[in-house]
Motif scaffolding. Structure first.
Motif, PDB file in Angstrom:
ATOM      1  N   THR A   1       0.838  -1.205   0.000  1.00 31.11           N
ATOM      2  CA  THR A   1       0.000   0.000   0.000  1.00 31.11           C
ATOM      3  C   THR A   1       0.869   1.250   0.000  1.00 31.11           C
ATOM      4  O   THR A   1       0.580   2.209  -0.739  1.00 31.11           O
ATOM      5  CB  THR A   1      -0.945   0.004   1.217  1.00 31.11           C
ATOM      6  OG1 THR A   1      -1.785  -1.149   1.157  1.00 31.11           O
ATOM      7  CG2 THR A   1      -1.803   1.258   1.266  1.00 31.11           C
ATOM      8  N   ALA A   2       1.915   1.259   0.815  1.00 38.77           N
ATOM      9  CA  ALA A   2       2.799   2.431   0.889  1.00 38.77           C
ATOM     10  C   ALA A   2       3.460   2.709  -0.456  1.00 38.77           C
ATOM     11  O   ALA A   2       3.523   3.862  -0.903  1.00 38.77           O
ATOM     12  CB  ALA A   2       3.844   2.229   1.977  1.00 38.77           C
ATOM     13  N   VAL A   3       3.944   1.665  -1.126  1.00 41.26           N
ATOM     14  CA  VAL A   3       4.578   1.847  -2.436  1.00 41.26           C
ATOM     15  C   VAL A   3       3.530   2.264  -3.463  1.00 41.26           C
ATOM     16  O   VAL A   3       3.776   3.148  -4.298  1.00 41.26           O
ATOM     17  CB  VAL A   3       5.325   0.574  -2.881  1.00 41.26           C
ATOM     18  CG1 VAL A   3       5.848   0.714  -4.307  1.00 41.26           C
ATOM     19  CG2 VAL A   3       6.469   0.260  -1.925  1.00 41.26           C
ATOM     20  N   ARG A   4       2.373   1.658  -3.407  1.00 43.70           N
ATOM     21  CA  ARG A   4       1.294   2.026  -4.341  1.00 43.70           C
ATOM     22  C   ARG A   4       0.973   3.519  -4.206  1.00 43.70           C
ATOM     23  O   ARG A   4       0.829   4.238  -5.202  1.00 43.70           O
ATOM     24  CB  ARG A   4       0.045   1.177  -4.074  1.00 43.70           C
ATOM     25  CG  ARG A   4      -1.040   1.352  -5.131  1.00 43.70           C
ATOM     26  CD  ARG A   4      -2.309   0.601  -4.779  1.00 43.70           C
ATOM     27  NE  ARG A   4      -2.209  -0.831  -4.739  1.00 43.70           N
ATOM     28  CZ  ARG A   4      -2.371  -1.640  -5.799  1.00 43.70           C
ATOM     29  NH1 ARG A   4      -2.604  -1.128  -6.994  1.00 43.70           N
ATOM     30  NH2 ARG A   4      -2.283  -2.949  -5.652  1.00 43.70           N
ATOM     31  N   GLN A   5       0.859   4.000  -2.974  1.00 47.38           N
ATOM     32  CA  GLN A   5       0.547   5.411  -2.755  1.00 47.38           C
ATOM     33  C   GLN A   5       1.698   6.319  -3.198  1.00 47.38           C
ATOM     34  O   GLN A   5       1.468   7.353  -3.820  1.00 47.38           O
ATOM     35  CB  GLN A   5       0.200   5.646  -1.284  1.00 47.38           C
ATOM     36  CG  GLN A   5      -1.118   5.024  -0.890  1.00 47.38           C
ATOM     37  CD  GLN A   5      -1.397   5.087   0.603  1.00 47.38           C
ATOM     38  OE1 GLN A   5      -0.522   5.394   1.417  1.00 47.38           O
ATOM     39  NE2 GLN A   5      -2.632   4.769   0.983  1.00 47.38           N
ATOM     40  N   ALA A   6       2.926   5.908  -2.893  1.00 47.22           N
ATOM     41  CA  ALA A   6       4.093   6.725  -3.236  1.00 47.22           C
ATOM     42  C   ALA A   6       4.316   6.819  -4.746  1.00 47.22           C
ATOM     43  O   ALA A   6       4.911   7.784  -5.221  1.00 47.22           O
ATOM     44  CB  ALA A   6       5.339   6.165  -2.552  1.00 47.22           C
ATOM     45  N   THR A   7       3.854   5.828  -5.491  1.00 44.52           N
ATOM     46  CA  THR A   7       4.073   5.803  -6.942  1.00 44.52           C
ATOM     47  C   THR A   7       2.771   5.960  -7.720  1.00 44.52           C
ATOM     48  O   THR A   7       2.715   5.653  -8.913  1.00 44.52           O
ATOM     49  CB  THR A   7       4.776   4.488  -7.355  1.00 44.52           C
ATOM     50  OG1 THR A   7       3.929   3.373  -7.032  1.00 44.52           O
ATOM     51  CG2 THR A   7       6.126   4.331  -6.672  1.00 44.52           C
ATOM     52  N   ALA A   8       1.744   6.460  -7.067  1.00 46.53           N
ATOM     53  CA  ALA A   8       0.405   6.539  -7.671  1.00 46.53           C
ATOM     54  C   ALA A   8       0.371   7.343  -8.969  1.00 46.53           C
ATOM     55  O   ALA A   8      -0.411   7.052  -9.857  1.00 46.53           O
ATOM     56  CB  ALA A   8      -0.585   7.127  -6.668  1.00 46.53           C
TER      57      ALA A   8
END
Length: 151
Positions: free
Chosen positions: A126-133
């Protein structure tokens, strides 16, 4: 209660208690999803020379979990060196899968074929998904190699 009903009730109770202790973990869940990956990386995790890199002993698969998460979410294209070998294939983005599915699959990969890296959690995905959205393209091999070098 008749003897037969007592036996059925006892059997059901034992089954329920046993089921509470036989909950498949992330590795098992990831194993059930890995056949999608095996089309290119092979069931043994050794990939296809020159095109699809090995996941067995891969510094990317077993390194910082954020890097393989980025690749799974957005895909990869272009030349990339893994275990000293050069590859030039394309990996599609699999960001349509849930964070739990991605975490389980990467946890499986990071624990197989001699890999012994830590589990990947849905929270990390989730953190990576949000950071690379805002990313709308696949990662390049050069970008991944720079991340591996800490740049």
């Amino acid at each position: 209660m008749t003897g037969q009903l007592k036996g059925i009730a006892f059997s059901a109770a034992v089954a329920l208690v046993a089921a509470a202790f036989v909950v498949p973990g992330p590795e098992r869940q990831g194993q059930s999803r890995f056949p999608i990956c095996a089309g290119c990386h092979q069931a043994n995790g050794r990939g296809m020379p020159g095109t699809f890199p090995s996941l067995a002993g891969s510094e990317i698969a077993a390194g910082a979990p954020e890097i393989p998460v980025r690749i799974v979410l957005h895909g990869l294209r272009g030349p990339l060196t893994v275990r000293g070998q050069r590859f030039n294939g394309t990996m599609p983005a699999w960001g349509q899968f849930s964070d739990a599915d991605i975490a389980a699959t990467l946890t499986y990969v990071r624990s197989q074929w001699g890999n012994s890296a830590s589990a990947v959690t849905p929270v990390q995905v989730t953190a990576v998904r949000q950071a690379t959205a805002g990313r709308d393209r696949a990662w390049t091999g050069a970008e991944i190699e720079a991340l591996l070098r800490g740049r």
